[in-house]
Each structure stands twice: as C-alpha cells, then as structure tokens.
Design a protein around this motif. Sequence first.
Motif: not given
Length: 636
Positions: A250, A296, A397, A403, A485, A513
């Motif tokens: 990531t 992921i 949602d 991670e 986070t 990302n």
Amino acid sequence: MSQYHIKNLQEYLQVYKKSIDEPETFWAEIAEEQFIWHKKWNKVLSWDFTKPEVKWFEGAQLNITENCLDRHLITRANKTAIIFEPNHPNEKAQHITYAALYEQVCKMANVLKAKGVQKGDRVCIYLPMIPELTVAILACARIGAVHSVVFAGFSATALATRINDCNCKMMITSDGSFRGAKTLNLKQIVDDALVNCKDLETVLVVKRTGEEVQMEIERDFWLEELLNEASPICPAEIMAAEDPLFILYTSGSTGKPKGMLHTTAGYMVYTAYTFKNVFQYEENDVYWCTADVGWITGHSYIIYGPLCNGATSVMFEGVPSFPDYSRFWQIVEKHNVNQFYTAPTAIRALAKEGKNYVEVFKLKSLKVIGTVGEPINEEAWKWYNEYVGKHKCPVVDTWFQTETGGIMITPIPYVTPTKPTFATLPFIGVQLALMDDEGKEFKGNQVAGRLTIKFPWPSMARSIWGDHERYKNTYFSTFKNQYFTGDGALRDATGFYRITGRVDDIIIVSGHNLGTAPIEDAINEHEYIAESAVVGFPHEVKGNALYGFITLKETPPNFNLEALEKQINTLIATHIGPIAKLDKIQFTEGLPKTRSGKIMRRILRKIAENKIDELGDISTLLNPDCVDSIIENRLV
Ligand code: WTA
C-alpha cells in the motif's frame, strides 16, 4: 449459532459487549466453532502496542486452504464456489465448483513445488481478474508460500520495486488481459520489470488473450502445460497461527510502498466472520464484489472471507462501462446476485451516465448493497439506494484498510439503521477512539478527530515486510498505545461514525491510495523540472483528482506547454501507473515553504480546492510572495 451470525440490534449490542469485555473468550469461541485446526492454540491473544507485537491464537496449527476448500468437500463439493464472468458478454460464464477449485489449487500447488517454491518463499502474482488468480493465491497458501499480489494496472517500474522489496522467487502472470475494448500485454510489462529483478527465478504464464509473447528459455513456462502433468493431490502444509500468509503493498506518504504483512489464523477468523455478518450471507446466496483482487478488498472479500464461508461468489474480469454502462446490472440479473459490493467511484461514474442504464433492471435478487474504499458522498449514496437498491436493500458503507485486513466500521444490514455517508458503528471487537492533535481522546458524542483503534483485532497487519521500525513509526507512534489509521472521522449525536478522509499525504483517487511523494519523485526526474508538489482536489467521479504545482529549473528549448505536461504524465505512468496521472498542472515560479524549507502543502491544497479565503496565516512562510501569483494563475 447467533454469535457467529448476528440477526438483530440487541444481539449486536450483546455480542459487541462480550467481544470487548472478554475478547479472548469471544474470539476463541468463534475460532473453535467455525474452523478446522490441526492443533488448537495455547493462548488466544498476546499484545504490546509499544513494540508493536500482536499474536493471535499462538500455538495453533492450521492451513487456511483447508478451511476454504477441503472441509466444504463433504457438504458443498458440487456447489459453485466461483462464477467467472468474462470481460466480453459473448464469452460464456464459468461455474467452478468447490471440488473443481480444490483440484485446480492442488495441481497448481504441485507445480509451484516442482519449480522449487518452498514454505516461506515469496511469490509475486500479477494477473487479471481470471480464475487462475484465485487458484494461484490459494496454491501459495496451500504450500505455505507467501503471496504478494500486485494490481495488474501498475507499471513495470512499480512492479519491479515490489518484486525486489520482498525478494520474490517466482512470478505468476498471463500473456495479457482484457479490459473492456482494450487488451493489455501483461507479459511485456513483466519482462520489462524483470530486467531489474535478478533474484526472480521462474515465470509461470497463463494463456488468456492469445497475445504473442516472448518466452525466455529456462525462466518462462506456460502454466497450462505444467498443470496438465501435475497431480491433483497436494496435502496442505501445516502452518503456525502467526506464519505469514501474504504481503500486500500500500502507498506510504513518503518513500517506497509498504509491504503490509498479514498472518494466518487471525486473518482467517476475522475476514470470515465479517463476511458472514456484513453481507448477512445465507447458504444459497450469490455474492458479488466488484473490486480487483489486487487490493485488500479482493483478498478478504473475494477470496478468503467468502470461501471460508462456503459462499458462491462472482468474479468479473471486465469494467462497468463495457459494452455499455448497464453491464453491472446485466450481470446482477444474469446470476441473480444477492449481495453486491462496489466502490463509490464506480457508483459516481455510473450515476453520471444517467438512470436509464439501471432503471430498466428490476434487480429483484438484491438484498444487500455495499460500498468501500473512500468516503461516499450523499448524492452517490442516495442514487445507489434509489436506483440499485430500489429502497429495499440496506446500503452498507464499510470502512477498512489494507492494514486492518478486514472491515472495521460498518452497518450490519437489517440490524443497524443506515445513514447516508456514515459507516455507522464499529464491528464486533473493534474499539475505536477519536483523538485531538495533542493526543487526548474526545469522549462522548458530536465530536471529530483523528481515528485510532485502541485494542488489537485478529486481522491486523503484523508488520511492514523488512521494516518493522517503519511499521511502528507509521502506525503506533502518533498516539501512545494506539493504532493510528491516518483518517479523520466524526461521531454524531447517536454515536455513528463518519469517515471524513485522510489526514496525511495519501490521496485516494478512484479508490486507489496514492502517496504524493512517489508521484513527485517521478515528476522530478524530468530534466527541466526543479521541484513539484502534488495535492488532491475534489472530483465529481474520482472522488479526488491530482493537482501538481511545478517549478522549472530553466525553460526547455522549444518550450511547448502541452508537450511538457504530456511528458510529466508519461513519467508518472511509467513509474507508478496511469492511475496516478495529474489532472491539473500549474507551472509556477516558486512553491510556498516553511522557514525550514518544507513545502506547505496545506496552502497548496486550499488553492487547488479553490478555497482561497481559508489559506490561514501565510506571513510565517519563507517566501509568502509566491502565493499571490500561484493564486492568480490557479486552474479552476
Ligand atoms: C479509505 C481499502 C471512507 C480510508 C479497503 C482508508 C474509506 C483507506 C472507506 C484505505 C469508507 C476505505 N469510507 N473512507 N467506507 N473505506 N476508506 O488500504 O481513507 O486501499 O484509510 O483499503 O481508504 O484504503 P485501502
């Protein structure tokens, strides 16, 4: 057993309370009842966020593929595990049963072994969304090899970085991939990458497009030929609970991508449990997640979560716009999809094309519709609810990260009331906090802050491959004894969470990302470019798009603005991939800097967002004068 499958709000509250009050008892019960083990654990959890070190189900032995495949052979051998829907609607869909998948996985596992792959070795997988991708992942897990899937939209340079970072021994790829009307030569990209990857020994190639490819003798092999000779029996390697299962890269806000390391038992238990509840999956349902397995969401909610539950799941090779914008809805009707899970960027792109494409479909089979990957704006949420869910399917949602391995904040459909743009409540076992910049926790409701997690959950990444220090610094150093986070969030009057977006230098473009630093590094390679700063700005379809502020060393000879912009985007596409291209490029004399020489992105972000009155105090800048001209020439 209700604890595994939550059916109403009262149960959610009870089970949540138990998962917090007695986490070890709670997770041990789930693990014991729902999975098969070669040996049970000695200790459910040990943890220390200061090191950081987290271990779940220590002492246990298992193989995740026995939970995904072998145990279903008794009751679900002829049940469809995967419905493969090819890129082109004229190509027939394939229904792959659990028995067939089991056999394919064993065969491929034997091929990997025959080519010298051993427990603990890393195998890179660079494949389109075809069944062989699932088979390759499970074949690695079968023999204890660590898979590292790289999204097949990354460039050769990005691929090489990821291969070398974890020293992959083998590559599994295909000749090419179909994406809508286009064909991509993946093998060529792999060949380009491998020029810089000296340790990789073997390349297995799946035939998909029939593209002409170069095969290097003794390195490259057609997979099909090897599979034909492989035995369909392959005993599963017995793995320890904390043995690595996979690495998934990531973006970081600085430096090279982070190889998030996930381990076996906790990841399995948590992804399976969340899948069951977040989608309220029932035995004969057909579930479809449109994500790419390269992310992921695909790992946890196309492969491991669904298969651990013996689910039937659709795997779609193509894109939502091919042959036209009704493709998703055609597939939902064709396969009677009950749970549909996609990204806000796809919803916005489809909504933009108008309701005509979706309105004609009744979509009667749908029971739950979900989103993931970025904040969903109210308009998109409502469109999804109205035209896809027809006001009868809860919109889930779901918030999580590479991670976190599994979904962390989400409504449970038919259990938690939904609210547009809110991911609502923490999932079972998840202990959230909102923090202020000084490290104090905001208590009570109607607060906003930085989102952290206070207690370990089973599927959290255990480290960054080869760089545990970076893992500690990135996630466990901002707030004492908590996992940070990188997101901001608010909690409303009823305690529902809404994720407001990243608070670091990561920008989410169409759900991908992207770290700003690697993009800037790519731009700065241009011989005439001195410096650059990339920031995000709101975009109607992509959520965010990229705006680059660039200074030149000197004006290139025969200066042509358009050509230069093109060269910049080509550099980005070769270093990272086309997804990271800039939408707007502004050349400027200088970039605003602090007295210590750091670029003040906050100011550039406001300019890119066209919020000029929110620039704040700029008098402390080293070069406040440059701001006026940047504002004046901004692209809006
Ligand atoms: C963002 C994707 C708002 C968030 C599963 C997070 C979301 C990052 C949501 C992780 C959501 C993911 N609402 N934002 N429902 N889901 N995000 O690692 O910023 O690709 O930190 O994992 O996506 O992205 P990643």
